[in-house]
Every structure is written in structure tokens, then in C-alpha cells.
Design a protein around this motif. Structure first.
Motif, PDB file in Angstrom:
ATOM      1  N   LEU A 156      38.242  46.202  40.845  1.00  0.00           N
ATOM      2  CA  LEU A 156      37.000  45.673  40.283  1.00  0.00           C
ATOM      3  C   LEU A 156      36.904  44.175  40.525  1.00  0.00           C
ATOM      4  CD1 LEU A 156      36.963  47.505  36.838  1.00  0.00           C
ATOM      5  CD2 LEU A 156      35.710  48.111  38.892  1.00  0.00           C
ATOM      6  N   LYS A 157      35.697  43.719  40.838  1.00  0.00           N
ATOM      7  CA  LYS A 157      35.398  42.294  40.980  1.00  0.00           C
ATOM      8  C   LYS A 157      34.439  41.947  39.852  1.00  0.00           C
ATOM      9  CE  LYS A 157      33.251  39.018  44.107  1.00  0.00           C
ATOM     10  NZ  LYS A 157      32.702  38.775  45.433  1.00  0.00           N
ATOM     11  N   ARG A 158      34.816  41.009  38.979  1.00  0.00           N
ATOM     12  CA  ARG A 158      34.004  40.701  37.806  1.00  0.00           C
ATOM     13  C   ARG A 158      32.824  39.826  38.182  1.00  0.00           C
ATOM     14  NH1 ARG A 158      32.842  37.783  33.145  1.00  0.00           N
ATOM     15  NH2 ARG A 158      33.155  38.932  31.203  1.00  0.00           N
ATOM     16  N   MET A 159      31.648  40.242  37.706  1.00  0.00           N
ATOM     17  CA  MET A 159      30.417  39.498  37.909  1.00  0.00           C
ATOM     18  C   MET A 159      29.775  39.341  36.538  1.00  0.00           C
ATOM     19  SD  MET A 159      30.387  39.406  41.299  1.00  0.00           S
ATOM     20  CE  MET A 159      28.740  39.008  41.794  1.00  0.00           C
ATOM     21  N   GLY A 160      28.576  38.822  36.483  1.00  0.00           N
ATOM     22  CA  GLY A 160      27.834  38.737  35.235  1.00  0.00           C
ATOM     23  C   GLY A 160      28.083  37.446  34.486  1.00  0.00           C
ATOM     24  N   PHE A 208      29.875  42.620  34.338  1.00  0.00           N
ATOM     25  CA  PHE A 208      29.343  43.592  35.275  1.00  0.00           C
ATOM     26  C   PHE A 208      30.356  43.609  36.408  1.00  0.00           C
ATOM     27  CE2 PHE A 208      26.931  44.626  39.087  1.00  0.00           C
ATOM     28  CZ  PHE A 208      26.209  45.725  38.677  1.00  0.00           C
ATOM     29  N   TYR A 209      30.761  44.769  36.864  1.00  0.00           N
ATOM     30  CA  TYR A 209      31.827  44.842  37.864  1.00  0.00           C
ATOM     31  C   TYR A 209      31.341  45.501  39.136  1.00  0.00           C
ATOM     32  CZ  TYR A 209      34.759  43.892  33.819  1.00  0.00           C
ATOM     33  OH  TYR A 209      35.311  43.333  32.699  1.00  0.00           O
ATOM     34  N   ARG A 210      31.807  44.977  40.261  1.00  0.00           N
ATOM     35  CA  ARG A 210      31.586  45.620  41.543  1.00  0.00           C
ATOM     36  C   ARG A 210      32.909  46.261  41.954  1.00  0.00           C
ATOM     37  NH1 ARG A 210      27.878  41.154  44.647  1.00  0.00           N
ATOM     38  NH2 ARG A 210      26.051  41.535  43.360  1.00  0.00           N
ATOM     39  N   VAL A 211      32.838  47.457  42.491  1.00  0.00           N
ATOM     40  CA  VAL A 211      34.031  48.148  42.988  1.00  0.00           C
ATOM     41  C   VAL A 211      34.163  47.766  44.460  1.00  0.00           C
ATOM     42  CG1 VAL A 211      35.175  50.374  43.304  1.00  0.00           C
ATOM     43  CG2 VAL A 211      33.613  50.033  41.372  1.00  0.00           C
ATOM     44  N   GLY A 259      37.935  36.981  44.988  1.00  0.00           N
ATOM     45  CA  GLY A 259      37.961  36.369  46.306  1.00  0.00           C
ATOM     46  C   GLY A 259      37.395  37.272  47.385  1.00  0.00           C
ATOM     47  N   LYS A 260      37.889  37.037  48.593  1.00  0.00           N
ATOM     48  CA  LYS A 260      37.418  37.749  49.771  1.00  0.00           C
ATOM     49  C   LYS A 260      37.713  39.246  49.645  1.00  0.00           C
ATOM     50  CE  LYS A 260      38.102  37.593  54.744  1.00  0.00           C
ATOM     51  NZ  LYS A 260      38.948  37.042  55.793  1.00  0.00           N
ATOM     52  N   PHE A 261      36.762  40.079  50.064  1.00  0.00           N
ATOM     53  CA  PHE A 261      36.954  41.516  50.051  1.00  0.00           C
ATOM     54  C   PHE A 261      36.488  42.117  51.366  1.00  0.00           C
ATOM     55  CE2 PHE A 261      32.824  40.735  48.152  1.00  0.00           C
ATOM     56  CZ  PHE A 261      31.996  41.672  48.765  1.00  0.00           C
ATOM     57  N   ILE A 262      36.914  43.340  51.633  1.00  0.00           N
ATOM     58  CA  ILE A 262      36.591  44.009  52.892  1.00  0.00           C
ATOM     59  C   ILE A 262      35.233  44.694  52.813  1.00  0.00           C
ATOM     60  CG2 ILE A 262      37.351  45.762  54.545  1.00  0.00           C
ATOM     61  CD1 ILE A 262      40.239  45.231  53.438  1.00  0.00           C
ATOM     62  N   GLU A 263      35.026  45.477  51.727  1.00  0.00           N
ATOM     63  CA  GLU A 263      33.784  46.228  51.600  1.00  0.00           C
ATOM     64  C   GLU A 263      33.495  46.512  50.128  1.00  0.00           C
ATOM     65  OE1 GLU A 263      31.690  50.189  53.545  1.00  0.00           O
ATOM     66  OE2 GLU A 263      33.871  50.050  53.566  1.00  0.00           O
ATOM     67  N   TYR A 320      29.481  49.979  41.905  1.00  0.00           N
ATOM     68  CA  TYR A 320      29.462  49.064  40.759  1.00  0.00           C
ATOM     69  C   TYR A 320      29.695  49.821  39.464  1.00  0.00           C
ATOM     70  CZ  TYR A 320      24.605  50.613  40.122  1.00  0.00           C
ATOM     71  OH  TYR A 320      23.480  51.373  39.931  1.00  0.00           O
ATOM     72  N   PHE A 321      30.011  49.071  38.407  1.00  0.00           N
ATOM     73  CA  PHE A 321      30.282  49.623  37.085  1.00  0.00           C
ATOM     74  C   PHE A 321      29.704  48.658  36.063  1.00  0.00           C
ATOM     75  CE2 PHE A 321      33.594  49.601  33.578  1.00  0.00           C
ATOM     76  CZ  PHE A 321      33.054  50.678  32.905  1.00  0.00           C
TER      77      PHE A 321
END
Length: 80
Positions: free
Chosen positions: A6-10, A16-19, A30-34, A38-39
Motif C-alpha cells: 500500500l502507498k498512503r495518500m490522502g 486513502f491507499y493505492r495498491v 517512493g518509486k513504484f513499478i505499477e 486502491y483501497f
């Protein structure tokens, strides 16, 4: 090693999290591949939206989900 996590946003106290699929050596936000989904835990009931084709592709290539993402994948019906 590649992880699905999970990448924390919001905003503050409104997460709000992006998977995302990311290298385990990179930082949480940080940097991610793809991005594969979201959750949103703040809604009732919590919204889980994960692209099952992308998730299955990365799992078959050896990506390791974190414990929380593993639970989200089970709730989504992607992993039994």
C-alpha cells in the motif's frame, strides 16, 4: 525483491491507499513499478478496487504481497 503493498495518500487523518507493485528497497511512498488498484478505508463499507488481471500477473511473476494486501486480495476474491 518485488512486493505488492500500500502507498498512503490522502489528507491528515483521512487516509486513502493505492495498491502498488514496488521494489522492496524503495520507500513506502517512493518509486513504484505499477499501480494495480486502491483501497479507501474511510467509506462505509470500505472500498477495495484491484485489477485482478494485473494482480494475478504480478503474483505469477513472484511478487510477494504484504499481510494487509494479502487480506485485501482475499476479500476481493483474487486469491483464495
Amino acid at each position: 525483491m518485488v512486493k505488492i503493498r500500500l502507498k498512503r495518500m490522502g489528507a491528515h487523518k483521512k487516509p486513502f491507499y493505492r495498491v502498488v507493485v514496488a521494489d522492496s528497497r524503495n520507500s513506502r511512498n517512493g518509486k513504484f513499478i505499477e499501480e494495480i488498484g486502491y483501497f479507501d478505508p474511510m467509506t462505509e463499507p470500505p472500498v477495495i478496487k484491484i485489477d485482478d488481471e494485473k494482480a494475478k500477473k504480478w503474483l505469477s511473476e513472484g511478487a510477494q504481497p504484504t499481510e494487509i494486501v494479502k487480506g485485501l486480495l482475499k476479500k476481493s476474491g483474487i486469491v483464495e
